[in-house]
Scaffold this motif. Structure first.
Motif, PDB file in Angstrom:
ATOM      1  N   GLY A  79       0.842  -1.162   0.242  1.00  0.00           N
ATOM      2  CA  GLY A  79       0.012  -0.049  -0.276  1.00  0.00           C
ATOM      3  C   GLY A  79       0.894   1.282  -0.059  1.00  0.00           C
ATOM      4  O   GLY A  79       0.309   2.394  -0.393  1.00  0.00           O
ATOM      5  N   SER A  80       2.033   1.219   0.283  1.00  0.00           N
ATOM      6  CA  SER A  80       2.837   2.406   0.378  1.00  0.00           C
ATOM      7  C   SER A  80       3.825   2.562  -0.548  1.00  0.00           C
ATOM      8  O   SER A  80       4.162   3.661  -1.060  1.00  0.00           O
ATOM      9  CB  SER A  80       3.723   2.382   1.623  1.00  0.00           C
ATOM     10  N   CYS A  81       4.081   1.462  -1.261  1.00  0.00           N
ATOM     11  CA  CYS A  81       5.356   1.436  -2.345  1.00  0.00           C
ATOM     12  C   CYS A  81       4.487   1.925  -3.805  1.00  0.00           C
ATOM     13  O   CYS A  81       3.598   1.334  -4.034  1.00  0.00           O
ATOM     14  CB  CYS A  81       6.113   0.312  -2.522  1.00  0.00           C
ATOM     15  N   ASN A  82       5.102   2.906  -4.457  1.00  0.00           N
ATOM     16  CA  ASN A  82       4.850   3.008  -6.023  1.00  0.00           C
ATOM     17  C   ASN A  82       3.314   3.641  -5.817  1.00  0.00           C
ATOM     18  O   ASN A  82       2.768   3.456  -6.924  1.00  0.00           O
ATOM     19  CB  ASN A  82       4.768   1.918  -6.904  1.00  0.00           C
ATOM     20  N   ASN A  83       2.868   4.167  -4.804  1.00  0.00           N
ATOM     21  CA  ASN A  83       1.548   4.415  -4.664  1.00  0.00           C
ATOM     22  C   ASN A  83       1.218   5.849  -4.288  1.00  0.00           C
ATOM     23  O   ASN A  83       0.408   6.229  -3.294  1.00  0.00           O
ATOM     24  CB  ASN A  83       1.030   3.586  -3.697  1.00  0.00           C
TER      25      ASN A  83
END
Length: 510
Positions: free
Chosen positions: A119-123
């Protein structure tokens, strides 16, 4: 798992509970169908009823159907075994919606960035968006009157494809809806839900804007514009403004079902989400019996899906069938957690101590607020290993990143763990040889610095070998690293006019 035990046992009548659960799903279907045709539009709407003929069919809505994957996870595993990693696997198996944060989360998990990294990466664009808080009702129904536990499971859920305020949004709505099973005063419910999220987060800020505008006697359209202005820096389709719109509808609607959902939808933006959540909450507070029949008859009792694979999930065909399955899952909860609000064939009996505890245990701050979206947890046979990255798993060749390994919930005492990184050529770790002493009920940790070499592709998956002193065989955990810049935030997005037209066509074809 269940850490906020109440001081005395309380009960809810089985038929009353069923009516509230059925009211929840009915309100969800109604609000989503009201808002569906207007989704993505940014103007204000003056509504008093559905804007189109539905011929007995609700519009398909991911707000409801994504929760069917979570229900299946509970049915097959029980609640005690549900966590963010398990929900991530159910997402990969059953969710086919590819757009926005859904697509980012799935892409990350496929590449080994498991929740909460997914949910936190590339988002960056979608981490604070609406995809999580719209699917909170399942946790409220399984933890009626226990907003702290509903909030914990909302975190497991939301971190699959969100971080930051995208998570706090679902914590807020799950707590709001859970408390509504035993508390009907809206202002008290909002107070309870706000106590579960940081007071300085953007969700709390938007909710307080709605409260301030209502208390000042402002026209709802002025309060709506204030919410839009406050969230301009985030853009549209983001959780802070839309949670604010939902609270606005509930406040200005003053308990009237139709008026409340029309006001929430009338604010524009993610209209199926705001209407559906407002409708679900009112359905819980007053039950299905209090929802006006004029809102039920045009769309009937069916469940229509759009974002899940219906063949693998045993999708319930009607709201009644879904409600009965939730009741069966609640029985699982009662077996695993005897301190909760239990079902009875007798009268509902909620003690003052149980109700007072809605504002809750302080350790919700420990269990939720201190959880990092830059850290994932792996289970080994003798405990848990948390792997925390300094600023996430993205790194460039030649850069150095701090990694903290924390062992907790161990089932062994006074043992040493030897840690060996199986690094690719050109990579290094300092210190190179590590040994850690672990004890029951004690967190043991070590921080190392990993310097990246060249990547063979976008990702490197580094085996971490763990060997505890009284086991001859080692265990392995894979630690993923992403080559910074190799993966972007561009995923499938939708022309909302097109998708809404397709939803309507699908509903009419069934």
């Amino acid at each position: 798992m269940f850490e906020c035990a109440k001081t005395s046992q309380s009960f809810i009548n089985r038929d009353e509970y069923r009516d509230k659960v059925l009211g929840c799903w009915t309100g969800k279907n109604i609000g989503g169908t009201l808002g569906g045709p207007l989704e993505g539009r940014r103007e204000i709407f003056d509504l008093d009823f559905y804007t189109m003929e539905h011929s007995g069919n609700p519009l398909p809505n991911d707000d409801l159907d994504l929760q069917l994957a979570w229900l299946r996870a509970v049915e097959q595993n029980g609640l005690l075994h549900v966590d963010e990693r398990l929900l991530g696997e159910y997402w990969l198996a059953h969710v086919c919606g590819p757009w926005n944060e859904y697509g980012v989360g799935k892409m990350n998990m496929v590449n080994g960035l498991y929740p909460p990294l997914s949910g936190s990466c590339n988002n960056a664009k979608w981490k604070d968006s609406n995809g999580a808080w719209i699917r909170s009702e399942i946790w409220a129904c399984l933890f009626p009157g226990r907003p702290d536990e509903a909030a914990q499971y909302a975190w497991y859920d939301a971190c699959v494809d969100h971080s930051g305020d995208g998570i706090y949004a679902e914590v807020f709505t799950a707590a709001l809806e859970s408390a509504a099973f035993i508390e009907s005063d809206l202002r008290r419910l909002i107070e309870i839900a706000l106590s579960k999220i940081p007071s300085d987060c953007r969700i709390a800020r938007s909710v307080n804007i709605a409260l301030k505008g209502f208390d000042a006697g402002q026209d709802w359209k002025i309060t709506r514009d204030q919410l839009v202005k406050d969230s301009e820096d985030l853009g549209w389709f983001q959780a802070p403004a839309n949670v604010g719109f939902t609270v606005l509808g509930l406040l200005y609607g003053k308990g009237d079902f139709g008026r409340s959902i029309c006001l929430a939808v009338g604010c524009g933006d993610d209209t199926d989400c705001t209407g559906a959540t407002a409708g679900a909450l009112l359905g819980i507070i007053s039950g299905r019996k209090a929802i006006p029949q004029k809102w039920i008859e045009p769309i009937g009792e069916k469940i229509q899906t759009v974002a899940i694979d219906p063949f693998m999930l045993d999708v319930p065909k009607t709201l009644d069938e879904l409600t009965d399955r939730v009741l069966a899952a609640k029985a699982i909860s009662d077996q695993e957690d005897p301190t909760g609000l239990r079902l009875t064939d007798g009268a509902t009996t909620v003690t003052p101590e149980f109700k007072a505890a809605l504002l809750g245990c302080d350790n919700v701050k420990e269990r939720i607020w201190k959880r990092s979206s830059d850290e994932f947890t792996s289970k080994v046979l003798w405990g848990n290993l948390a792997i925390h990255y300094e600023n996430g798993p993205a790194i460039l060749p030649g850069e150095t990143k701090k990694i903290t390994l924390t062992f907790s919930k161990t089932r062994v005492n006074c043992r040493s763990v030897r840690i060996n990184w199986h690094l690719p050529e050109g990579w290094s770790v300092t210190p190179a040889g590590q040994e850690l002493f672990v004890k029951i009920d004690y967190k043991s940790f070590i921080t190392v610095e990993v310097t990246a070499g060249e990547f063979e592709g976008a990702f490197e998956y580094i085996p971490l070998e763990l060997k505890i002193s009284d086991h001859n065989s080692p265990e392995f955990v894979t630690v993923p690293f992403q080559n910074r810049g190799s993966v972007g935030d561009n995923v499938i997005t939708w022309d909302w006019e097109t998708i809404n037209r397709k939803k309507i066509e699908l509903a009419r074809s069934k």
